[in-house]
Design an enzyme around this catalytic site. Structure first.
Site, PDB file in Angstrom:
ATOM      1  N   CYS A   1       0.803  -1.238   0.000  1.00  0.00           N
ATOM      2  CA  CYS A   1       0.000   0.000   0.000  1.00  0.00           C
ATOM      3  C   CYS A   1       0.829   1.278   0.000  1.00  0.00           C
ATOM      4  CB  CYS A   1      -0.942   0.007   1.204  1.00  0.00           C
ATOM      5  SG  CYS A   1      -2.096  -1.369   1.169  1.00  0.00           S
TER       6      CYS A   1
ATOM      7  N   ASN B   1     -10.505   0.518  -0.815  1.00  0.00           N
ATOM      8  CA  ASN B   1      -9.052   0.476  -0.622  1.00  0.00           C
ATOM      9  C   ASN B   1      -8.399  -0.135  -1.863  1.00  0.00           C
ATOM     10  OD1 ASN B   1      -6.404  -0.116   0.065  1.00  0.00           O
ATOM     11  ND2 ASN B   1      -6.894  -0.931   2.090  1.00  0.00           N
TER      12      ASN B   1
ATOM     13  N   HIS C   1      -3.029   7.152   2.722  1.00  0.00           N
ATOM     14  CA  HIS C   1      -3.500   5.909   2.119  1.00  0.00           C
ATOM     15  C   HIS C   1      -4.982   5.744   2.430  1.00  0.00           C
ATOM     16  CE1 HIS C   1      -4.152   1.908   0.926  1.00  0.00           C
ATOM     17  NE2 HIS C   1      -4.008   1.354   2.111  1.00  0.00           N
TER      18      HIS C   1
HETATM   19  C1  LIG Z   1     -10.915  -4.276   9.124  1.00  0.00           C
HETATM   20  C2  LIG Z   1     -11.635  -3.410  10.164  1.00  0.00           C
HETATM   21  C3  LIG Z   1     -12.563  -2.470   9.458  1.00  0.00           C
HETATM   22  C4  LIG Z   1     -12.455  -4.325  11.064  1.00  0.00           C
HETATM   23  O1  LIG Z   1     -13.083  -3.527  12.061  1.00  0.00           O
HETATM   24  P1  LIG Z   1     -13.061  -3.994  13.574  1.00  0.00           P
HETATM   25  O2  LIG Z   1     -13.785  -2.994  14.353  1.00  0.00           O
HETATM   26  O3  LIG Z   1     -11.626  -4.267  13.949  1.00  0.00           O
HETATM   27  O4  LIG Z   1     -13.904  -5.295  13.493  1.00  0.00           O
HETATM   28  P2  LIG Z   1     -13.539  -6.748  14.085  1.00  0.00           P
HETATM   29  O5  LIG Z   1     -12.602  -7.437  13.143  1.00  0.00           O
HETATM   30  O6  LIG Z   1     -13.156  -6.627  15.516  1.00  0.00           O
HETATM   31  O7  LIG Z   1     -14.938  -7.441  14.017  1.00  0.00           O
HETATM   32  C5  LIG Z   1     -15.989  -7.079  14.907  1.00  0.00           C
HETATM   33  C6  LIG Z   1     -17.152  -8.011  14.664  1.00  0.00           C
HETATM   34  O8  LIG Z   1     -17.705  -7.734  13.369  1.00  0.00           O
HETATM   35  C7  LIG Z   1     -17.714  -8.948  12.610  1.00  0.00           C
HETATM   36  N1  LIG Z   1     -17.460  -8.594  11.222  1.00  0.00           N
HETATM   37  C8  LIG Z   1     -16.290  -8.611  10.534  1.00  0.00           C
HETATM   38  N2  LIG Z   1     -16.484  -8.210   9.273  1.00  0.00           N
HETATM   39  C9  LIG Z   1     -17.801  -7.950   9.152  1.00  0.00           C
HETATM   40  C10 LIG Z   1     -18.599  -7.507   8.086  1.00  0.00           C
HETATM   41  N3  LIG Z   1     -18.099  -7.259   6.888  1.00  0.00           N
HETATM   42  N4  LIG Z   1     -19.909  -7.335   8.325  1.00  0.00           N
HETATM   43  C11 LIG Z   1     -20.458  -7.582   9.531  1.00  0.00           C
HETATM   44  N5  LIG Z   1     -19.737  -8.012  10.577  1.00  0.00           N
HETATM   45  C12 LIG Z   1     -18.427  -8.193  10.389  1.00  0.00           C
HETATM   46  C13 LIG Z   1     -16.634  -9.808  13.207  1.00  0.00           C
HETATM   47  O9  LIG Z   1     -16.862 -11.163  12.933  1.00  0.00           O
HETATM   48  C14 LIG Z   1     -16.764  -9.475  14.653  1.00  0.00           C
HETATM   49  O10 LIG Z   1     -17.840 -10.207  15.185  1.00  0.00           O
HETATM   50  P3  LIG Z   1     -17.791 -10.811  16.685  1.00  0.00           P
HETATM   51  O11 LIG Z   1     -17.660  -9.610  17.574  1.00  0.00           O
HETATM   52  O12 LIG Z   1     -19.087 -11.515  16.801  1.00  0.00           O
HETATM   53  O13 LIG Z   1     -16.588 -11.678  16.704  1.00  0.00           O
HETATM   54  C15 LIG Z   1     -10.618  -2.622  11.009  1.00  0.00           C
HETATM   55  O14 LIG Z   1      -9.909  -3.497  11.841  1.00  0.00           O
HETATM   56  C16 LIG Z   1      -9.651  -1.845  10.177  1.00  0.00           C
HETATM   57  O15 LIG Z   1      -9.999  -0.940   9.474  1.00  0.00           O
HETATM   58  N6  LIG Z   1      -8.348  -2.160  10.289  1.00  0.00           N
HETATM   59  C17 LIG Z   1      -7.326  -1.503   9.519  1.00  0.00           C
HETATM   60  C18 LIG Z   1      -7.229  -2.161   8.185  1.00  0.00           C
HETATM   61  C19 LIG Z   1      -6.266  -1.418   7.276  1.00  0.00           C
HETATM   62  O16 LIG Z   1      -6.176  -0.227   7.303  1.00  0.00           O
HETATM   63  N7  LIG Z   1      -5.551  -2.149   6.501  1.00  0.00           N
HETATM   64  C20 LIG Z   1      -4.629  -1.551   5.618  1.00  0.00           C
HETATM   65  C21 LIG Z   1      -4.064  -2.598   4.810  1.00  0.00           C
HETATM   66  S1  LIG Z   1      -3.162  -1.837   3.577  1.00  0.00           S
END
Ligand SMILES: CC(C)(COP(=O)(O)OP(=O)(O)OC[C@H]1O[C@@H](n2cnc3c(N)ncnc32)[C@H](O)[C@@H]1OP(=O)(O)O)[C@@H](O)C(=O)NCCC(=O)NCCS
Length: 338
Positions: free
Chosen positions: A137, A292, A262
């Site tokens: 990224c 993204n 980003h």
């Molecule tokens: C990916 C991201 C959006 C996930 O958000 P989060 O708040 O961490 O969510 P979690 O992974 O803790 O999941 C919370 C719950 O939602 C659920 N969930 C995950 N994806 C889901 C979706 N698409 N729809 C509904 N529920 C979802 C999970 O299973 C979890 O359920 P549980 O509490 O019953 O276990 C977040 O972690 C993020 O933005 N991270 C940074 C990613 C990034 O910038 N990457 C860059 C790579 S270049």
């Protein structure tokens, strides 16, 4: 001595100033920006029919409303070429003038020839240096710094700096934690040698403790990340590196026109802008409608806003990216003069 005069230096061991010609050192400036996005729009509602998710969850956690997904014929080189041609047209430069092509991508489906070579052939550039780099990224900011340094060193005069990504090809479409985030597209800038340098020194590096936080690797070759770990780093560490970038570049944060970070998640972009004191300036939020697109996200947002007349000319902006590697890179770049 005038900045662009060739210099001489003493010959090691002789103690005398001899006539050893040194390369003329220049800087570079952005003179045009272009982009390409696939026509197919995938909305959050569309995703509701594919995995167990909903529009509200996606918008609350990421800010994303829709994203573009490439068709079979929209390959990484095809999108890179289209963005590059758009950037050349925007700059008013012909392909014949280009002597360096740097493509940032982590989703190229072929190892050789590289994407830059394909772009060169597609555009009909005579014989440029053509290289791909993969820093996931943050690849585009790395590529921009490399092209600027090549121009400074006198080994290139006009560069195409491109990022093109087809993340949909490396996505597990049954994994709701990743498939709602990703998208496809390409962005490009034209960089030209200038005696009025408008690309700052780069601040870049890696976080070895996070090497495995974002991966696309065998056996699945699908994008997998530790979202929470990346989110935590972005909220707690990114602002420090971004602010160091601005200091290293010789600017004050208040001098900047705004921020291109980003486009991973609005819940990262907005706090970063607030932490830097840039929330009232121009802050790119293209992730909302583009998702993204990894390395392509910054040049895509930049080119769209530049072409839409949403950016002031000749104004410094902070470009800051992070992601797989785990790598980060930032620099300050001016928008084109006109
Ligand atoms: C990916 C991201 C959006 C996930 O958000 P989060 O708040 O961490 O969510 P979690 O992974 O803790 O999941 C919370 C719950 O939602 C659920 N969930 C995950 N994806 C889901 C979706 N698409 N729809 C509904 N529920 C979802 C999970 O299973 C979890 O359920 P549980 O509490 O019953 O276990 C977040 O972690 C993020 O933005 N991270 C940074 C990613 C990034 O910038 N990457 C860059 C790579 S270049």
């Amino acid at each position: 001595m005038p900045a662009n005069e060739p210099s001489t230096q003493s010959v090691p061991g002789t103690g005398t100033a001899a006539e050893v010609p040194q390369p003329t050192r220049h800087g570079s400036e952005i003179i045009g920006a272009g982009y390409y996005q696939p026509a197919r729009v995938l909305s959050n509602h569309d995703l509701e029919g594919m995995v167990e998710t909903n529009d509200e969850w996606i918008r609350q956690r990421t800010g994303i409303r829709e994203r573009r997904i490439a068709g079979d014929d929209e390959t990484v080189p095809m999108m890179a070429t289209a963005a590059a041609q758009d950037a050349l047209d925007n700059a008013g430069v012909t392909a014949a003038a280009v002597d360096l092509i740097v493509v940032a991508t982590c989703t190229s489906d072929q190892r050789s020839p590289n994407t830059a070579g394909r772009v060169s052939k597609n555009l009909g550039t005579p014989s440029p240096v053509a290289m791909d780099i993969n820093v996931a990224c943050s690849g585009f900011v790395h590529a921009l710094a490399i092209a600027d340094q090549a121009i400074q060193a006198g080994t290139a005069t006009t560069a195409l700096v491109i990022a093109s990504e087809k993340l949909s090809a490396v996505t597990d479409w049954t994994d709701r934690s990743t498939c709602i985030l990703i998208a496809d597209g390409a962005g490009a800038l034209v960089l030209r040698r200038s005696d009025r340098p408008r690309i700052s020194p780069v601040t870049w590096g890696t976080e070895p403790d996070l090497t495995d936080a974002v991966v696309i690797e065998p056996p699945t070759n699908k994008f997998v990340q530790d979202g929470k770990q990346v989110f935590k780093w972005a909220i707690s560490e990114a602002a420090g590196y971004a602010s160091k970038t601005v200091t290293n570049a010789g600017f004050q944060l208040e001098d900047l026109g705004g921020l291109f970070s980003h486009q991973a998640n609005l819940r990262i972009i907005e706090p970063l802008a607030r932490q830097l004191g840039l929330a009232d300036k121009i802050v790119a939020t293209d992730v909302v409608t583009s998702g993204n697109t990894s390395a392509a996200s910054i040049p895509l947002a930049f080119a769209k806003m530049w072409q839409a007349g949403e950016l002031p000319a000749d104004t410094p902006f902070l470009l800051f990216a992070f992601g797989g590697g785990f790598a980060y890179a930032g620099l300050v770049a001016h928008t084109p003069r006109v």
